[in-house]
Design a protein around this motif. Structure first.
Motif, PDB file in Angstrom:
ATOM      1  N   HIS A  10       0.640  -1.194   0.071  1.00 26.57           N
ATOM      2  CA  HIS A  10      -0.041  -0.036  -0.053  1.00 26.57           C
ATOM      3  C   HIS A  10       0.822   1.318   0.013  1.00 26.57           C
ATOM      4  CE1 HIS A  10      -3.348  -2.525   0.688  1.00 26.57           C
ATOM      5  NE2 HIS A  10      -2.558  -3.350   1.923  1.00 26.57           N
ATOM      6  N   ASP A  11       1.946   1.021   0.511  1.00 30.50           N
ATOM      7  CA  ASP A  11       2.894   2.300   0.440  1.00 30.50           C
ATOM      8  C   ASP A  11       4.318   2.072  -0.109  1.00 30.50           C
ATOM      9  OD1 ASP A  11       3.981   4.889   1.229  1.00 30.50           O
ATOM     10  OD2 ASP A  11       4.651   4.405   3.350  1.00 30.50           O
ATOM     11  N   PRO A  12       4.523   1.733  -1.203  1.00 33.36           N
ATOM     12  CA  PRO A  12       5.712   1.377  -2.077  1.00 33.36           C
ATOM     13  C   PRO A  12       6.673   2.199  -1.696  1.00 33.36           C
ATOM     14  CG  PRO A  12       3.925   1.940  -3.663  1.00 33.36           C
ATOM     15  CD  PRO A  12       3.460   1.977  -2.497  1.00 33.36           C
ATOM     16  N   TRP A  13       7.913   1.903  -1.714  1.00 29.86           N
ATOM     17  CA  TRP A  13       9.102   2.706  -1.797  1.00 29.86           C
ATOM     18  C   TRP A  13       9.533   3.213  -3.085  1.00 29.86           C
ATOM     19  CZ3 TRP A  13      12.100  -1.743   1.522  1.00 29.86           C
ATOM     20  CH2 TRP A  13      12.495  -2.825   0.587  1.00 29.86           C
ATOM     21  N   LEU A  14      10.077   4.300  -2.723  1.00 32.14           N
ATOM     22  CA  LEU A  14      10.940   4.890  -3.814  1.00 32.14           C
ATOM     23  C   LEU A  14      12.720   4.790  -3.126  1.00 32.14           C
ATOM     24  CD1 LEU A  14      12.088   6.898  -6.141  1.00 32.14           C
ATOM     25  CD2 LEU A  14      11.714   8.827  -4.367  1.00 32.14           C
ATOM     26  N   TYR A  15      13.429   3.920  -4.028  1.00 32.62           N
ATOM     27  CA  TYR A  15      14.671   3.882  -3.447  1.00 32.62           C
ATOM     28  C   TYR A  15      15.786   4.383  -4.379  1.00 32.62           C
ATOM     29  CZ  TYR A  15      14.285  -0.851  -5.405  1.00 32.62           C
ATOM     30  OH  TYR A  15      14.000  -1.839  -6.228  1.00 32.62           O
ATOM     31  N   ARG A  16      16.987   4.781  -4.116  1.00 31.87           N
ATOM     32  CA  ARG A  16      17.992   4.843  -4.960  1.00 31.87           C
ATOM     33  C   ARG A  16      19.067   3.894  -4.564  1.00 31.87           C
ATOM     34  NH1 ARG A  16      15.881  10.072  -4.206  1.00 31.87           N
ATOM     35  NH2 ARG A  16      15.190  11.043  -6.313  1.00 31.87           N
ATOM     36  N   TRP A  17      19.862   3.448  -5.518  1.00 29.28           N
ATOM     37  CA  TRP A  17      20.878   2.539  -5.106  1.00 29.28           C
ATOM     38  C   TRP A  17      22.372   2.710  -5.523  1.00 29.28           C
ATOM     39  CZ3 TRP A  17      17.197   1.295  -8.729  1.00 29.28           C
ATOM     40  CH2 TRP A  17      17.741   1.059 -10.032  1.00 29.28           C
ATOM     41  N   ILE A  18      23.436   2.241  -5.186  1.00 32.15           N
ATOM     42  CA  ILE A  18      24.731   2.200  -5.744  1.00 32.15           C
ATOM     43  C   ILE A  18      25.506   0.767  -5.355  1.00 32.15           C
ATOM     44  CG2 ILE A  18      25.844   3.166  -3.881  1.00 32.15           C
ATOM     45  CD1 ILE A  18      27.567   4.777  -5.625  1.00 32.15           C
ATOM     46  N   GLU A  19      26.014   0.318  -6.523  1.00 31.08           N
ATOM     47  CA  GLU A  19      26.639  -0.961  -6.449  1.00 31.08           C
ATOM     48  C   GLU A  19      28.166  -0.562  -6.682  1.00 31.08           C
ATOM     49  OE1 GLU A  19      26.111  -5.422  -8.163  1.00 31.08           O
ATOM     50  OE2 GLU A  19      25.748  -3.902  -9.297  1.00 31.08           O
ATOM     51  N   PHE A  20      28.908  -1.134  -5.782  1.00 30.29           N
ATOM     52  CA  PHE A  20      30.419  -0.792  -5.751  1.00 30.29           C
ATOM     53  C   PHE A  20      31.408  -2.169  -5.222  1.00 30.29           C
ATOM     54  CE2 PHE A  20      28.398   0.135  -1.847  1.00 30.29           C
ATOM     55  CZ  PHE A  20      29.075  -0.485  -0.924  1.00 30.29           C
ATOM     56  N   ASP A  21      32.707  -1.766  -5.707  1.00 36.62           N
ATOM     57  CA  ASP A  21      33.362  -2.928  -5.114  1.00 36.62           C
ATOM     58  C   ASP A  21      34.709  -2.460  -4.923  1.00 36.62           C
ATOM     59  OD1 ASP A  21      34.132  -5.638  -4.791  1.00 36.62           O
ATOM     60  OD2 ASP A  21      34.643  -5.988  -6.794  1.00 36.62           O
ATOM     61  N   GLY A  22      35.723  -3.057  -4.663  1.00 44.75           N
ATOM     62  CA  GLY A  22      37.057  -2.849  -3.978  1.00 44.75           C
ATOM     63  C   GLY A  22      37.580  -3.566  -2.747  1.00 44.75           C
ATOM     64  N   SER A  23      38.956  -3.585  -2.567  1.00 48.46           N
ATOM     65  CA  SER A  23      39.486  -4.425  -1.893  1.00 48.46           C
ATOM     66  C   SER A  23      39.247  -3.842  -0.314  1.00 48.46           C
ATOM     67  CB  SER A  23      41.087  -4.332  -1.918  1.00 48.46           C
ATOM     68  OG  SER A  23      41.517  -3.137  -2.030  1.00 48.46           O
ATOM     69  N   PHE A  24      38.915  -2.625  -0.122  1.00 49.27           N
ATOM     70  CA  PHE A  24      38.560  -2.052   1.323  1.00 49.27           C
ATOM     71  C   PHE A  24      37.239  -1.728   1.395  1.00 49.27           C
ATOM     72  CE2 PHE A  24      40.454   1.373   4.131  1.00 49.27           C
ATOM     73  CZ  PHE A  24      40.833   0.619   5.138  1.00 49.27           C
ATOM     74  N   SER A  25      36.383  -2.120   0.655  1.00 50.60           N
ATOM     75  CA  SER A  25      34.818  -2.168   0.961  1.00 50.60           C
ATOM     76  C   SER A  25      34.380  -2.612   2.018  1.00 50.60           C
ATOM     77  CB  SER A  25      33.879  -2.784  -0.463  1.00 50.60           C
ATOM     78  OG  SER A  25      34.472  -2.097  -1.535  1.00 50.60           O
TER      79      SER A  25
END
Length: 274
Positions: free
Chosen positions: A81-96
Motif C-alpha cells: 500500500h505504501d511502496p518505496w522509492l529507493y536509490r541504489w549504488i553498487e560498488f566493489d574494491g579491496s577496502f569495501s
C-alpha cells in the motif's frame, strides 16, 4: 526506473562505484531471490518495504538504507500500500568490507538509520546521470564520508584483513598471468595455508575461486568487443589453452563464451536462483 553504469579504464582498487540508479516501485514490487557479486546499498526515500536476507526479515522505511554483501542471497519487496522509492549504488574494491564495517554494517546487521546526510549524498550521484568516471568519483567520496561519518580509515599492517586486501590487489594486478596461491603467499611473506584460511574466512570463497571468478568477469567484459577473438580473450586473463578457458567460463556463467558474446544484453552483476 533509471540505471547508469560507471565506465573507466582507471579504477582505484580500494573502492569504486560500478552502477547506480533509482526506482519508484509499484505496490508489492519485489526483486529476487538473487545473489549479487558486488556490494549494493539501497536508500529508501519514501514508502516502506521488507528485506529478507540470511533467513532474517527487516522492515525498512524512509530514512533508512540497507546493504547486500557480495555472494549473499537477498529478496526485497515494496509495501503493498505504501511502496518505496529507493536509490541504489553498487560498488566493489579491496577496502569495501572495512568501509562498510566502519559505517556500522555487518553480516548480522544490514539496515542503518541515516543521521549524517547519506541520502543527500547518494541523490547527488544519481542526479549526475550519464557522466565521466572522474566526476562520479568526486561525488562518490562525499557519499563514503557520509557513510563513515568521517571516521579515519587505516589499513593496519599484519592483520588478516590487510593480508587479504593486499592479496586481492596482487591478483588484480596480475590477472593477465597464471597466478598460484603459493605465489601470492610468497609475495605476502606468509604461509600458504594461513593465506587460504584467512581469505576463505573473510571473503567466503577460496583464494583460487576468487582468482578464477575475477578472470571470468574480466573476460566477460572483453567478449563485448567484437574485434577480439575468444583465444585472445583467454590469453588476456592468463589462459594459453582456449579449451580450458571455455570450460571454466561455462562453469562460471552457465554458458559458453560464444553464447555469452551472442547475448544482446550483458548483466554480470546479478546471478538469479532458479
Amino acid at each position: 526506473m533509471k540505471l547508469y553504469y560507471a565506465k573507466s579504464p582507471l579504477i582505484s582498487s580500494d573502492i569504486y562505484p560500478m552502477q547506480y540508479g533509482e526506482q519508484q516501485c509499484d505496490n508489492g514490487y519485489f526483486f529476487g531471490p538473487a545473489v549479487r557479486n558486488f556490494y549494493l546499498i539501497h536508500y529508501i526515500y519514501s514508502g516502506q518495504g521488507e528485506l529478507h536476507i540470511n533467513k532474517k526479515a527487516y522492515k525498512v522505511r524512509a530514512g533508512q538504507f540497507f546493504l547486500i554483501y557480495p555472494k549473499q542471497t537477498a529478496y526485497y519487496k515494496a509495501d503493498d500500500h505504501d511502496p518505496w522509492l529507493y536509490r541504489w549504488i553498487e560498488f566493489d574494491g579491496s577496502f569495501s568490507e572495512k568501509i562498510m564495517s566502519v559505517a556500522g554494517f555487518s553480516h548480522d546487521n544490514h539496515v542503518i538509520n541515516d543521521d549524517n546526510g547519506v541520502g543527500d549524498a547518494l541523490k547527488k550521484i544519481i542526479d549526475l546521470g550519464w557522466t565521466d568516471f572522474e566526476t562520479i568519483m568526486s561525488y562518490f567520496w562525499p557519499f563514503i564520508a557520509a557513510l563513515t561519518k568521517g571516521k579515519l580509515l587505516t589499513k593496519d599492517e599484519n592483520t588478516a584483513e590487510t593480508y587479504v586486501s593486499y592479496a586481492k590487489n596482487y591478483i588484480r594486478s596480475n590477472v593477465h598471468k597464471r597466478i598460484s596461491v603459493s605465489e601470492i603467499a610468497h609475495f605476502l611473506n606468509i604461509d600458504r595455508s594461513h593465506l587460504s584460511r584467512i581469505f576463505k574466512s573473510i571473503c567466503g570463497i577460496s583464494t583460487q575461486q576468487f582468482i578464477i571468478s575475477l578472470k571470468m568477469e574480466m573476460a566477460s567484459q572483453s567478449l563485448k568487443r567484437s574485434g577480439i577473438t575468444i583465444k585472445e580473450v583467454a590469453g588476456s586473463v592468463g589462459y594459453d589453452n582456449q579449451m580450458e578457458f571455455s570450460k571454466l567460463f561455462k562453469k562460471h556463467f552457465n554458458m559458453t563464451p560464444t553464447q555469452w558474446r551472442e547475448q544482446k544484453f550483458f548483466q554480470q552483476s546479478i546471478n538469479y536462483y532458479e
